[in-house]
Design an enzyme around this catalytic site. Structure first.
Site, PDB file in Angstrom:
ATOM      1  N   ARG A   5       0.843  -1.212   0.000  1.00 23.51           N
ATOM      2  CA  ARG A   5       0.000   0.000   0.000  1.00 23.51           C
ATOM      3  C   ARG A   5       0.866   1.244   0.000  1.00 23.51           C
ATOM      4  O   ARG A   5       0.929   1.979   0.981  1.00 23.51           O
ATOM      5  CB  ARG A   5      -0.975  -0.077   1.146  1.00 23.51           C
ATOM      6  CG  ARG A   5      -2.073  -1.044   0.740  1.00 23.51           C
ATOM      7  CD  ARG A   5      -3.111  -1.210   1.716  1.00 23.51           C
ATOM      8  NE  ARG A   5      -4.417  -1.117   1.088  1.00 23.51           N
ATOM      9  CZ  ARG A   5      -5.541  -1.271   1.758  1.00 23.51           C
ATOM     10  NH1 ARG A   5      -5.526  -1.478   3.025  1.00 23.51           N
ATOM     11  NH2 ARG A   5      -6.687  -1.206   1.125  1.00 23.51           N
TER      12      ARG A   5
ATOM     13  N   TYR B 263      -1.617   0.407   9.566  1.00 27.45           N
ATOM     14  CA  TYR B 263      -2.728  -0.449   9.977  1.00 27.45           C
ATOM     15  C   TYR B 263      -2.885  -0.414  11.497  1.00 27.45           C
ATOM     16  O   TYR B 263      -1.986   0.015  12.219  1.00 27.45           O
ATOM     17  CB  TYR B 263      -2.471  -1.897   9.546  1.00 27.45           C
ATOM     18  CG  TYR B 263      -2.663  -2.127   8.081  1.00 27.45           C
ATOM     19  CD1 TYR B 263      -3.928  -2.344   7.559  1.00 27.45           C
ATOM     20  CD2 TYR B 263      -1.578  -2.141   7.221  1.00 27.45           C
ATOM     21  CE1 TYR B 263      -4.113  -2.559   6.206  1.00 27.45           C
ATOM     22  CE2 TYR B 263      -1.745  -2.357   5.860  1.00 27.45           C
ATOM     23  CZ  TYR B 263      -3.019  -2.571   5.366  1.00 27.45           C
ATOM     24  OH  TYR B 263      -3.196  -2.785   4.032  1.00 27.45           O
TER      25      TYR B 263
ATOM     26  N   SER C  18      -8.773  -1.419  -1.730  1.00 21.47           N
ATOM     27  CA  SER C  18      -9.434  -0.130  -1.485  1.00 21.47           C
ATOM     28  C   SER C  18     -10.688   0.006  -2.337  1.00 21.47           C
ATOM     29  O   SER C  18     -11.718   0.473  -1.862  1.00 21.47           O
ATOM     30  CB  SER C  18      -8.480   1.029  -1.800  1.00 21.47           C
ATOM     31  OG  SER C  18      -7.516   1.118  -0.796  1.00 21.47           O
TER      32      SER C  18
ATOM     33  N   ASP D 289      -4.997  -0.514  -6.403  1.00 20.35           N
ATOM     34  CA  ASP D 289      -5.371  -1.078  -5.113  1.00 20.35           C
ATOM     35  C   ASP D 289      -6.805  -1.637  -5.113  1.00 20.35           C
ATOM     36  O   ASP D 289      -7.770  -0.943  -4.803  1.00 20.35           O
ATOM     37  CB  ASP D 289      -5.219   0.014  -4.044  1.00 20.35           C
ATOM     38  CG  ASP D 289      -5.328  -0.526  -2.646  1.00 20.35           C
ATOM     39  OD1 ASP D 289      -5.822  -1.651  -2.471  1.00 20.35           O
ATOM     40  OD2 ASP D 289      -4.916   0.183  -1.715  1.00 20.35           O
TER      41      ASP D 289
HETATM   42  P1  NAD Z   1      -8.597  -2.351   7.502  1.00 24.48           P
HETATM   43  O1  NAD Z   1      -9.650  -2.867   6.590  1.00 24.48           O
HETATM   44  O2  NAD Z   1      -7.423  -3.208   7.823  1.00 24.48           O
HETATM   45  O3  NAD Z   1      -9.309  -1.978   8.902  1.00 24.48           O
HETATM   46  C1  NAD Z   1     -10.436  -1.142   8.947  1.00 24.48           C
HETATM   47  C2  NAD Z   1     -10.300  -0.147  10.064  1.00 24.48           C
HETATM   48  O4  NAD Z   1     -10.537  -0.802  11.324  1.00 24.48           O
HETATM   49  C3  NAD Z   1      -8.931   0.516  10.195  1.00 24.48           C
HETATM   50  O5  NAD Z   1      -9.093   1.918  10.046  1.00 24.48           O
HETATM   51  C4  NAD Z   1      -8.464   0.132  11.597  1.00 24.48           C
HETATM   52  O6  NAD Z   1      -7.710   1.149  12.223  1.00 24.48           O
HETATM   53  C5  NAD Z   1      -9.789  -0.095  12.293  1.00 24.48           C
HETATM   54  N1  NAD Z   1      -9.719  -0.878  13.545  1.00 24.48           N
HETATM   55  C6  NAD Z   1      -8.992  -1.979  13.844  1.00 24.48           C
HETATM   56  N2  NAD Z   1      -9.206  -2.361  15.117  1.00 24.48           N
HETATM   57  C7  NAD Z   1     -10.136  -1.517  15.643  1.00 24.48           C
HETATM   58  C8  NAD Z   1     -10.772  -1.409  16.898  1.00 24.48           C
HETATM   59  N3  NAD Z   1     -10.502  -2.243  17.897  1.00 24.48           N
HETATM   60  N4  NAD Z   1     -11.660  -0.413  17.078  1.00 24.48           N
HETATM   61  C9  NAD Z   1     -11.957   0.473  16.076  1.00 24.48           C
HETATM   62  N5  NAD Z   1     -11.374   0.416  14.865  1.00 24.48           N
HETATM   63  C10 NAD Z   1     -10.467  -0.557  14.650  1.00 24.48           C
HETATM   64  O7  NAD Z   1      -8.117  -0.925   7.036  1.00 24.48           O
HETATM   65  P2  NAD Z   1      -7.966  -0.352   5.548  1.00 24.48           P
HETATM   66  O8  NAD Z   1      -9.237   0.268   5.157  1.00 24.48           O
HETATM   67  O9  NAD Z   1      -7.405  -1.412   4.680  1.00 24.48           O
HETATM   68  O10 NAD Z   1      -6.900   0.807   5.772  1.00 24.48           O
HETATM   69  C11 NAD Z   1      -5.754   0.578   6.565  1.00 24.48           C
HETATM   70  C12 NAD Z   1      -4.706   1.651   6.351  1.00 24.48           C
HETATM   71  O11 NAD Z   1      -4.152   1.585   5.056  1.00 24.48           O
HETATM   72  C13 NAD Z   1      -5.225   3.052   6.487  1.00 24.48           C
HETATM   73  O12 NAD Z   1      -4.221   3.815   7.101  1.00 24.48           O
HETATM   74  C14 NAD Z   1      -5.400   3.506   5.080  1.00 24.48           C
HETATM   75  O13 NAD Z   1      -5.362   4.913   4.954  1.00 24.48           O
HETATM   76  C15 NAD Z   1      -4.186   2.861   4.472  1.00 24.48           C
HETATM   77  N6  NAD Z   1      -4.321   2.708   3.022  1.00 24.48           N
HETATM   78  C16 NAD Z   1      -3.284   3.133   2.235  1.00 24.48           C
HETATM   79  C17 NAD Z   1      -3.369   2.998   0.852  1.00 24.48           C
HETATM   80  C18 NAD Z   1      -2.252   3.440  -0.045  1.00 24.48           C
HETATM   81  O14 NAD Z   1      -1.498   4.298   0.309  1.00 24.48           O
HETATM   82  N7  NAD Z   1      -2.112   2.835  -1.214  1.00 24.48           N
HETATM   83  C19 NAD Z   1      -4.499   2.437   0.300  1.00 24.48           C
HETATM   84  C20 NAD Z   1      -5.535   2.007   1.138  1.00 24.48           C
HETATM   85  C21 NAD Z   1      -5.426   2.137   2.513  1.00 24.48           C
END
Ligand code: NAD
Length: 385
Positions: free
Chosen positions: A128, A233, A139, A136
């Site tokens: 990511r 994450y 996403s 992605d």
């Molecule tokens: P994910 O699907 O792994 O998790 C969903 C959300 O659940 C996350 O925001 C996480 O912090 C939250 N979570 C976990 N445990 C929790 C708890 N106990 N209580 C409340 N919330 C909780 O997450 P995602 O959507 O895949 O995104 C993860 C990270 O990756 C983020 O920082 C996102 O911005 C980043 N990201 C980066 C890129 C990129 O740069 N290419 C693309 C997509 C996502």
């Protein structure tokens, strides 16, 4: 080079890996594109649209696998699965497959791909990094799921989402709580706000506070409940912090109509954030849509793939929401695939640069070997246990 687009055969799967628009782009990159008859129909893309884009429609599915250089899929190919087909076995040595293979939890598929000397890429393993954002698929699919989860809740709930001033009186807006404000959670916030609901959200990564607020939702502040792990994450909370989080959520769920839960921790079961005691204290008629159902669920009462009603609250545990919005889910997936493959395609030929972190991060098998370190460990770990 021949690029095949095949029909998805998993139950209730309506997406297709490549849409007609993207076929046009592949043809422009000097590829011969073949599409299985009706591969896109369930997603709203008929054969005629593929033909108009420059593809050839093929009736015999086995021929598509046997005669291609690259095959593009959404879901895992069959090895000798439920349908009795062995799609991997049809591929010639050196052929390339790209899709969401989930190699860490599918050792049999990985071994079959290695044995068939197929070069496989799994887009769920994409690093990511900023450069890979256009590729992605996780996403993209989370965006679809976050949107659809809110629509499911709105369709099921007995209330309107927006505030309405009518001759029959004023109707208060619905209150929605979003747990986990990653990609799916943020899209759920945006969708619930567009429908006029009052939205609150919580995440253990304080960094998302600003994003939540910029979408017009309130971030439930809890300074002592944070768990930022590697790569942006979340990681697991300590027992004490988890207890405090449950107390916070318990107070809030009593006053909301809808909860959309999306909390995930990479490589772990989903954290339990909604207990039965909380469900009992929710308003009758409330709806929980648990997007973490596939990983065990954020609600103790979630049944993956099912909808249950407990203590007057409806709890939905959908397993593949992107397949319910197949037109745009396929469009996004296809654009991600195009962005992934374009840098590797030079004059109609595929050139693999294993020093590139995108190639290295996603290539699972190549020339008969498992080249993806985490997958190799998962497959070998499975062999020992
Ligand atoms: P994910 O699907 O792994 O998790 C969903 C959300 O659940 C996350 O925001 C996480 O912090 C939250 N979570 C976990 N445990 C929790 C708890 N106990 N209580 C409340 N919330 C909780 O997450 P995602 O959507 O895949 O995104 C993860 C990270 O990756 C983020 O920082 C996102 O911005 C980043 N990201 C980066 C890129 C990129 O740069 N290419 C693309 C997509 C996502």
């Amino acid at each position: 080079m021949i690029l095949s687009v095949v029909k998805e055969r998993a139950a209730n799967e309506r997406r297709v890996a490549v849409t007609p628009d993207v076929v046009k782009r592949f043809v422009g990159l000097s590829l011969e594109v073949r599409v299985e008859h009706d591969a896109g129909l369930a997603g709203g893309y008929p054969d005629e649209a593929y033909v108009a884009a420059g593809a050839q429609i093929v009736d015999d599915p086995d021929a598509l696998w046997r005669e291609c250089d690259i095959v593009l899929k959404v879901r895992q190919p069959e090895t000798d699965g439920a349908s009795g087909r062995n799609e991997v076995g049809l591929l010639r040595a050196g052929a390339v497959i790209v899709g969401m293979l989930y190699p860490l939890t599918n050792p049999a598929l990985v071994k079959a791909l290695a044995e068939a000397k197929v070069t496989s890429f799994s887009l769920d393993q994409l690093p990511r990094i900023t450069r890979a954002q256009t590729m992605d698929v996780l996403s993209s699919m989370s965006t679809v799921a976050g949107y659809k989860a809110v629509l499911l809740a709105a369709a099921h709930h007995g209330k309107f989402f927006p505030m309405l001033v009518t001759a029959a009186g004023t109707i208060a807006p619905a209150k929605v709580l979003i747990l986990g404000a990653g990609v799916a959670g943020l899209q759920a916030i945006a969708t619930a706000r567009r429908l006029g609901a009052v939205v609150e959200a919580f995440d253990v990564r304080p960094a998302v506070k600003e994003q939540v607020e910029s979408l017009g939702a309130k971030f439930l502040a809890a300074e002592a409940i944070t768990a930022e792990g590697e790569g942006g994450y979340a990681k697991e909370l300590s027992e004490e912090q988890h207890k405090r989080e449950l107390e916070l959520i318990h107070q809030v769920v009593k006053g909301v109509d809808v909860v959309i839960s999306t909390a995930l921790i990479p490589g772990k079961p989903a954290p339990v954030l909604i207990t039965e005691a909380m469900v009992r204290d929710m308003r009758p008629g409330s709806v929980i849509v648990d997007l973490a159902a596939e990983m065990g669920g954020n609600c103790e009462l979630t049944r993956g793939g099912d909808t249950v009603t407990r203590h007057g609250v409806t709890i939905m545990g959908p397993l593949n929401l992107p397949a319910d919005t197949p037109m745009h889910a396929s469009q996004m997936f296809a654009k991600n695939l195009l962005a992934f493959l374009t840098p590797m395609l030079k004059e109609g030929q595929l050139t693999l640069d294993f020093d590139d972190e995108v190639v290295k991060g996603t290539c699972i098998t190549h020339e008969g070997r498992i080249v993806h370190e985490a997958t190799r460990q998962a497959v070998e770990g499975g062999k020992r246990s």
